[in-house]
Design a protein around this motif. Structure first.
Motif, PDB file in Angstrom:
ATOM      1  N   LEU A  91     123.075  45.012 112.994  1.00 22.29           N
ATOM      2  CA  LEU A  91     124.220  45.900 113.158  1.00 22.29           C
ATOM      3  C   LEU A  91     124.166  46.676 114.469  1.00 22.29           C
ATOM      4  O   LEU A  91     125.197  46.996 115.041  1.00 22.29           O
ATOM      5  N   ASP A  92     122.955  47.029 114.899  1.00 29.63           N
ATOM      6  CA  ASP A  92     122.793  47.639 116.213  1.00 29.63           C
ATOM      7  C   ASP A  92     121.392  47.390 116.724  1.00 29.63           C
ATOM      8  O   ASP A  92     120.495  47.011 115.978  1.00 29.63           O
ATOM      9  N   VAL A  93     121.217  47.557 118.040  1.00 30.83           N
ATOM     10  CA  VAL A  93     119.940  47.246 118.670  1.00 30.83           C
ATOM     11  C   VAL A  93     119.709  48.175 119.862  1.00 30.83           C
ATOM     12  O   VAL A  93     120.665  48.643 120.484  1.00 30.83           O
ATOM     13  N   SER A  94     118.455  48.462 120.112  1.00 31.10           N
ATOM     14  CA  SER A  94     118.052  49.222 121.291  1.00 31.10           C
ATOM     15  C   SER A  94     116.827  48.549 121.888  1.00 31.10           C
ATOM     16  O   SER A  94     116.356  47.523 121.388  1.00 31.10           O
TER      17      SER A  94
ATOM     18  N   GLN B 154     119.949  48.229 103.840  1.00 26.71           N
ATOM     19  CA  GLN B 154     119.723  48.343 105.276  1.00 26.71           C
ATOM     20  C   GLN B 154     118.262  48.634 105.587  1.00 26.71           C
ATOM     21  O   GLN B 154     117.570  49.292 104.808  1.00 26.71           O
ATOM     22  N   MET B 155     117.820  48.126 106.725  1.00 22.51           N
ATOM     23  CA  MET B 155     116.442  48.315 107.168  1.00 22.51           C
ATOM     24  C   MET B 155     116.437  48.654 108.652  1.00 22.51           C
ATOM     25  O   MET B 155     117.126  48.008 109.440  1.00 22.51           O
ATOM     26  N   GLY B 156     115.652  49.659 109.003  1.00 24.45           N
ATOM     27  CA  GLY B 156     115.393  49.953 110.401  1.00 24.45           C
ATOM     28  C   GLY B 156     114.083  49.300 110.793  1.00 24.45           C
ATOM     29  O   GLY B 156     113.108  49.342 110.038  1.00 24.45           O
ATOM     30  N   VAL B 157     114.057  48.637 111.947  1.00 25.61           N
ATOM     31  CA  VAL B 157     112.832  47.992 112.413  1.00 25.61           C
ATOM     32  C   VAL B 157     112.467  48.513 113.794  1.00 25.61           C
ATOM     33  O   VAL B 157     113.327  48.894 114.581  1.00 25.61           O
ATOM     34  N   HIS B 158     111.181  48.527 114.063  1.00 24.30           N
ATOM     35  CA  HIS B 158     110.640  48.904 115.360  1.00 24.30           C
ATOM     36  C   HIS B 158     110.102  47.636 116.005  1.00 24.30           C
ATOM     37  O   HIS B 158     109.357  46.892 115.369  1.00 24.30           O
TER      38      HIS B 158
ATOM     39  N   SER C 237     119.122  54.640 123.644  1.00 26.06           N
ATOM     40  CA  SER C 237     120.471  54.439 123.118  1.00 26.06           C
ATOM     41  C   SER C 237     120.593  53.057 122.494  1.00 26.06           C
ATOM     42  O   SER C 237     119.861  52.132 122.826  1.00 26.06           O
ATOM     43  N   ARG C 238     121.536  52.935 121.567  1.00 26.81           N
ATOM     44  CA  ARG C 238     121.733  51.689 120.825  1.00 26.81           C
ATOM     45  C   ARG C 238     123.077  51.067 121.158  1.00 26.81           C
ATOM     46  O   ARG C 238     124.036  51.766 121.423  1.00 26.81           O
ATOM     47  N   ILE C 239     123.109  49.759 121.072  1.00 23.34           N
ATOM     48  CA  ILE C 239     124.348  48.997 121.198  1.00 23.34           C
ATOM     49  C   ILE C 239     124.750  48.600 119.792  1.00 23.34           C
ATOM     50  O   ILE C 239     123.964  47.998 119.057  1.00 23.34           O
TER      51      ILE C 239
END
Length: 101
Positions: free
Chosen positions: A34-37, A80-84, A8-10
């Motif tokens: 913007l959000d983090v997990s 926007q970018m999603g990172v692992h 889940s993300r915050i």
């Protein structure tokens, strides 16, 4: 769209100012998280990411550089970018496999 997230993300309302920095320190870009997990984050950029090598980089979580996460690009969509987040055991196993003959 099917969710591929494992944890889940915050979410943050306005985002928090951060920056990404090349592993060798040759470039950086300001961004907002913007959000983090536990496994990754969603970042928003004002400046272009064109021409940057985004295989691996640091996400600086503090202005002094004492808090950071090593990341790899998951996806880019516009600004926007999603990172692992790369965990230390992932770096060791990827290096071992890249040196295999």
């Amino acid at each position: 769209m099917e969710q591929k997230r494992k944890s889940s993300r915050i979410q943050f309302g306005k985002g928090f100012a951060m920056k990404i920095i090349a592993i060798d320190g040759s470039w950086y870009r300001a961004c907002e998280i913007l959000d983090v997990s536990e496994d990754g984050a969603l970042l928003q950029f004002q400046d272009s990411l064109g021409g940057l090598v985004l295989d691996e980089f640091f996400l600086m979580l503090s202005s002094t550089g004492v808090a950071f996460r090593r990341c790899r690009l998951a996806w880019i969509n516009g600004s926007q970018m999603g990172v692992h987040f790369i965990k230390s055991n992932e770096r060791a196993s990827s290096k071992a496999s890249s040196h295999a003959i």
